[in-house]
Design a protein around this motif. Structure first.
Motif, PDB file in Angstrom:
ATOM      1  N   MET A 148      12.232 -15.911   8.061  1.00 46.43           N
ATOM      2  CA  MET A 148      10.986 -16.271   7.399  1.00 46.43           C
ATOM      3  C   MET A 148      11.116 -16.285   5.882  1.00 46.43           C
ATOM      4  O   MET A 148      10.388 -16.971   5.191  1.00 46.43           O
ATOM      5  CB  MET A 148       9.877 -15.294   7.783  1.00 46.43           C
ATOM      6  N   ALA A 149      12.033 -15.466   5.347  1.00 45.95           N
ATOM      7  CA  ALA A 149      12.127 -15.367   3.901  1.00 45.95           C
ATOM      8  C   ALA A 149      12.606 -16.670   3.287  1.00 45.95           C
ATOM      9  O   ALA A 149      13.400 -17.397   3.874  1.00 45.95           O
ATOM     10  CB  ALA A 149      13.071 -14.230   3.528  1.00 45.95           C
ATOM     11  N   THR A 150      12.123 -16.963   2.080  1.00 47.55           N
ATOM     12  CA  THR A 150      12.570 -18.142   1.357  1.00 47.55           C
ATOM     13  C   THR A 150      13.773 -17.776   0.491  1.00 47.55           C
ATOM     14  O   THR A 150      14.004 -16.615   0.181  1.00 47.55           O
ATOM     15  CB  THR A 150      11.447 -18.691   0.467  1.00 47.55           C
ATOM     16  N   GLN A 151      14.548 -18.778   0.082  1.00 44.12           N
ATOM     17  CA  GLN A 151      15.685 -18.532  -0.782  1.00 44.12           C
ATOM     18  C   GLN A 151      15.186 -18.303  -2.205  1.00 44.12           C
ATOM     19  O   GLN A 151      14.483 -19.135  -2.770  1.00 44.12           O
ATOM     20  CB  GLN A 151      16.651 -19.720  -0.734  1.00 44.12           C
ATOM     21  N   SER A 152      15.570 -17.184  -2.782  1.00 45.99           N
ATOM     22  CA  SER A 152      15.038 -16.813  -4.092  1.00 45.99           C
ATOM     23  C   SER A 152      15.768 -17.558  -5.208  1.00 45.99           C
ATOM     24  O   SER A 152      16.916 -17.987  -5.054  1.00 45.99           O
ATOM     25  CB  SER A 152      15.150 -15.308  -4.311  1.00 45.99           C
ATOM     26  N   VAL A 153      15.083 -17.679  -6.331  1.00 45.97           N
ATOM     27  CA  VAL A 153      15.646 -18.303  -7.517  1.00 45.97           C
ATOM     28  C   VAL A 153      15.277 -17.446  -8.725  1.00 45.97           C
ATOM     29  O   VAL A 153      14.179 -16.884  -8.796  1.00 45.97           O
ATOM     30  CB  VAL A 153      15.126 -19.754  -7.686  1.00 45.97           C
ATOM     31  N   GLU A 185       8.703 -14.565  18.654  1.00 39.39           N
ATOM     32  CA  GLU A 185       9.077 -15.883  18.137  1.00 39.39           C
ATOM     33  C   GLU A 185       9.695 -15.767  16.749  1.00 39.39           C
ATOM     34  O   GLU A 185      10.712 -16.413  16.453  1.00 39.39           O
ATOM     35  CB  GLU A 185       7.844 -16.784  18.096  1.00 39.39           C
ATOM     36  N   ILE A 186       9.079 -14.961  15.882  1.00 39.28           N
ATOM     37  CA  ILE A 186       9.597 -14.800  14.521  1.00 39.28           C
ATOM     38  C   ILE A 186      10.980 -14.146  14.544  1.00 39.28           C
ATOM     39  O   ILE A 186      11.902 -14.582  13.831  1.00 39.28           O
ATOM     40  CB  ILE A 186       8.629 -13.953  13.676  1.00 39.28           C
ATOM     41  N   ASP A 237      16.294  -9.063  12.487  1.00 37.24           N
ATOM     42  CA  ASP A 237      16.766  -8.128  11.472  1.00 37.24           C
ATOM     43  C   ASP A 237      15.938  -6.853  11.585  1.00 37.24           C
ATOM     44  O   ASP A 237      15.085  -6.719  12.463  1.00 37.24           O
ATOM     45  CB  ASP A 237      16.690  -8.754  10.075  1.00 37.24           C
ATOM     46  N   SER A 238      16.181  -5.903  10.695  1.00 36.75           N
ATOM     47  CA  SER A 238      15.501  -4.609  10.826  1.00 36.75           C
ATOM     48  C   SER A 238      13.993  -4.742  10.686  1.00 36.75           C
ATOM     49  O   SER A 238      13.225  -4.052  11.373  1.00 36.75           O
ATOM     50  CB  SER A 238      16.042  -3.624   9.786  1.00 36.75           C
ATOM     51  N   TRP A 239      13.544  -5.655   9.784  1.00 41.01           N
ATOM     52  CA  TRP A 239      12.111  -5.820   9.570  1.00 41.01           C
ATOM     53  C   TRP A 239      11.444  -6.484  10.765  1.00 41.01           C
ATOM     54  O   TRP A 239      10.470  -5.962  11.315  1.00 41.01           O
ATOM     55  CB  TRP A 239      11.863  -6.630   8.294  1.00 41.01           C
ATOM     56  N   THR A 240      11.963  -7.631  11.183  1.00 39.20           N
ATOM     57  CA  THR A 240      11.338  -8.322  12.315  1.00 39.20           C
ATOM     58  C   THR A 240      11.488  -7.498  13.587  1.00 39.20           C
ATOM     59  O   THR A 240      10.609  -7.507  14.446  1.00 39.20           O
ATOM     60  CB  THR A 240      11.933  -9.716  12.511  1.00 39.20           C
ATOM     61  N   GLY A 241      12.589  -6.746  13.694  1.00 37.95           N
ATOM     62  CA  GLY A 241      12.759  -5.893  14.864  1.00 37.95           C
ATOM     63  C   GLY A 241      11.706  -4.802  14.928  1.00 37.95           C
ATOM     64  O   GLY A 241      11.155  -4.508  16.002  1.00 37.95           O
ATOM     65  N   SER A 242      11.408  -4.190  13.764  1.00 38.28           N
ATOM     66  CA  SER A 242      10.409  -3.123  13.759  1.00 38.28           C
ATOM     67  C   SER A 242       9.016  -3.676  14.040  1.00 38.28           C
ATOM     68  O   SER A 242       8.215  -3.031  14.742  1.00 38.28           O
ATOM     69  CB  SER A 242      10.433  -2.378  12.429  1.00 38.28           C
TER      70      SER A 242
END
Length: 268
Positions: free
Chosen positions: A1-6, A241-242, A248-253
């Motif tokens: 879900m995260a966007t690529q940072s700039v 779905e996400i 990852d640890s966040w989506t898993g939690s």
């Protein structure tokens, strides 16, 4: 879900110039790492103060959330930081907000932040939903219910934040609620229910503890048991779905929290 940072300094020169036209000469830039929905997240300092910037490329699939934040901001200040300006130039869409010097909310069971969050969500419930374009809760959840008729539980005319990640709540002497890109119109109790999942995901909150905090928000008591079960089940499917096959640890939690709460409600 995260966007690529700039990084701010990597923006095109015309964009940097457009930002400085709003802020005045920039003396220092501080990257802000928290947040998943913005490519640009930074605090810039000038001779007169600082401004928080968040931005996306103008062709990003979520750029509409930038306009949503701009549209809703006048209605949610002072619960939210004030939007100072909004530019869209040379392929970048950027919002400039007043800065808040606070810490991200601590969702731990003994945290002194929890009563402030409950109070803020109660205050949000007192804000009339503005007559602007917002997604509707029943539409957002329609694909995740067993019975299409269950979406009626989520219908309403209340203003909802719906993204109660602890990073979206900055704590000073009160709560400053940020990141309104997913603001929604729906049933008044839904933000309290979203908070339950975030509290469980934070760790050390069982379903009963999380529900007890949600119960401090008056609108929570409007929700019927079938409505809560339908909502909780829908969120297990959303987070499945996400997270996908390799969370990852966040989506898993978050996935585990949604399933824990849904199983708890099914067992009542």
């Amino acid at each position: 879900m995260a966007t690529q940072s700039v990084a701010f300094d990597d923006l095109p020169e015309p964009v940097l110039a457009a930002v400085e036209a709003e802020t005045g000469p920039i003396l220092k830039v501080e990257a802000v790492s928290a947040g998943l929905n913005s490519a640009l997240s930074a605090r810039v300092y000038t001779a007169t103060g600082s401004v928080f910037l968040k931005g996306l490329r103008s062709d990003h699939r979520w750029v509409w959330t930038q306009q949503r934040e701009a549209d809703i901001n006048p209605y949610v200040v002072p619960l939210a930081p004030r939007l100072l300006w909004h530019i869209d130039t040379d392929g970048w869409n950027i919002l400039g907000f007043e800065t808040v010097d606070g810490h991200h909310a601590d969702y731990g069971p003994c945290s002194p932040d929890l009563p402030k969050v409950a109070q803020a969500l109660q205050q949000l419930g007192d804000i009339p939903c503005p007559d602007i374009l917002l997604r509707r809760a029943e539409q957002r959840l329609a694909s995740y219910v067993d019975d299409p008729a269950a979406v009626a539980y989520f219908e309403g005319e209340s203003l909802l934040h719906t993204d109660l990640n602890c990073h979206n709540l900055l704590i000073t002497d009160r709560v400053h609620l940020v990141d309104w890109g997913w603001a929604t119109r729906g049933a008044a109790w839904l933000d309290a229910a979203y908070w339950v999942i975030w509290l469980i995901a934070a760790g050390n909150h069982g379903p009963e503890s999380a529900e007890a905090w949600a119960a401090r928000i008056p609108s929570w008591h409007i929700a019927s048991p079938p409505a809560l079960r339908a909502f909780a089940k829908a969120n297990t499917r959303i987070w499945d779905e996400i997270a996908g096959a390799d969370p990852d640890s966040w989506t898993g939690s978050m996935t585990a929290a949604a399933h824990t709460w849904s199983a708890h409600l099914d067992g009542k």
